[in-house]
Motif scaffolding. Structure first.
Motif, PDB file in Angstrom:
ATOM      1  N   ILE A 181      11.708   1.998   1.413  1.00 43.83           N
ATOM      2  CA  ILE A 181      10.800   1.730   2.918  1.00 43.83           C
ATOM      3  C   ILE A 181      11.781   1.153   3.787  1.00 43.83           C
ATOM      4  O   ILE A 181      11.650   1.173   4.746  1.00 43.83           O
ATOM      5  N   ARG A 231       0.953  -1.292  -0.007  1.00 46.05           N
ATOM      6  CA  ARG A 231       0.365   0.031  -0.175  1.00 46.05           C
ATOM      7  C   ARG A 231       0.730   1.028   0.092  1.00 46.05           C
ATOM      8  O   ARG A 231       0.491   2.004  -0.867  1.00 46.05           O
ATOM      9  N   ILE A 232       1.809   1.160   1.040  1.00 49.22           N
ATOM     10  CA  ILE A 232       2.714   2.417   0.287  1.00 49.22           C
ATOM     11  C   ILE A 232       3.634   3.023  -0.472  1.00 49.22           C
ATOM     12  O   ILE A 232       3.514   4.253  -1.003  1.00 49.22           O
ATOM     13  N   SER A 233       3.908   1.058  -1.029  1.00 47.88           N
ATOM     14  CA  SER A 233       4.580   1.338  -2.383  1.00 47.88           C
ATOM     15  C   SER A 233       3.550   1.905  -3.192  1.00 47.88           C
ATOM     16  O   SER A 233       3.892   2.334  -4.489  1.00 47.88           O
ATOM     17  N   TYR A 241       1.504   4.006  -2.901  1.00 51.83           N
ATOM     18  CA  TYR A 241       0.853   5.751  -2.999  1.00 51.83           C
ATOM     19  C   TYR A 241       2.486   6.001  -3.324  1.00 51.83           C
ATOM     20  O   TYR A 241       2.302   7.673  -4.100  1.00 51.83           O
TER      21      TYR A 241
END
Length: 101
Positions: free
Chosen positions: A27, A6-8, A10
């Motif tokens: 990350i 999910r962070i990737s 974004y």
């Protein structure tokens, strides 16, 4: 793990548009711990919304994906969350034990 994807995702949406591998490498280098908080909705039972820690993961490194290991999760016999009633009961029992001593 989904949180790293999910962070990737974004990060991919930014103007730099880094590839997924580069994003996950960043990350892994930037984060030490990830705290997963679960929201529990109790509106159906005349309650509100409460949150509790579901897991704490340590980011270990990167090997084509972010590697992490769980360092905390509520287990059997441990309450997932402390309610106000439980906190008051614990305070009252400890104060009555002190008064008896």
């Amino acid at each position: 793990m989904e949180v790293f994807n999910r962070i990737s995702t974004y990060a991919i949406q930014t103007t730099e548009r880094l590839p997924m591998d580069a994003t996950q490498l960043l990350i892994a280098g930037a984060l030490d711990f990830v705290v997963l908080v679960r929201r529990h909705n109790r509106y159906q039972h005349c309650g509100g919304v409460s949150r509790y820690i579901e897991s704490i993961r340590e980011v270990i490194g990167w090997d084509g994906r972010v590697l992490s290991g769980e360092v905390f999760a509520p287990g059997p016999g441990r309450p997932r969350r402390r309610t106000r009633a439980n906190l008051l009961a614990a305070r009252n029992s400890s104060s009555s034990a002190i008064a008896r001593a």
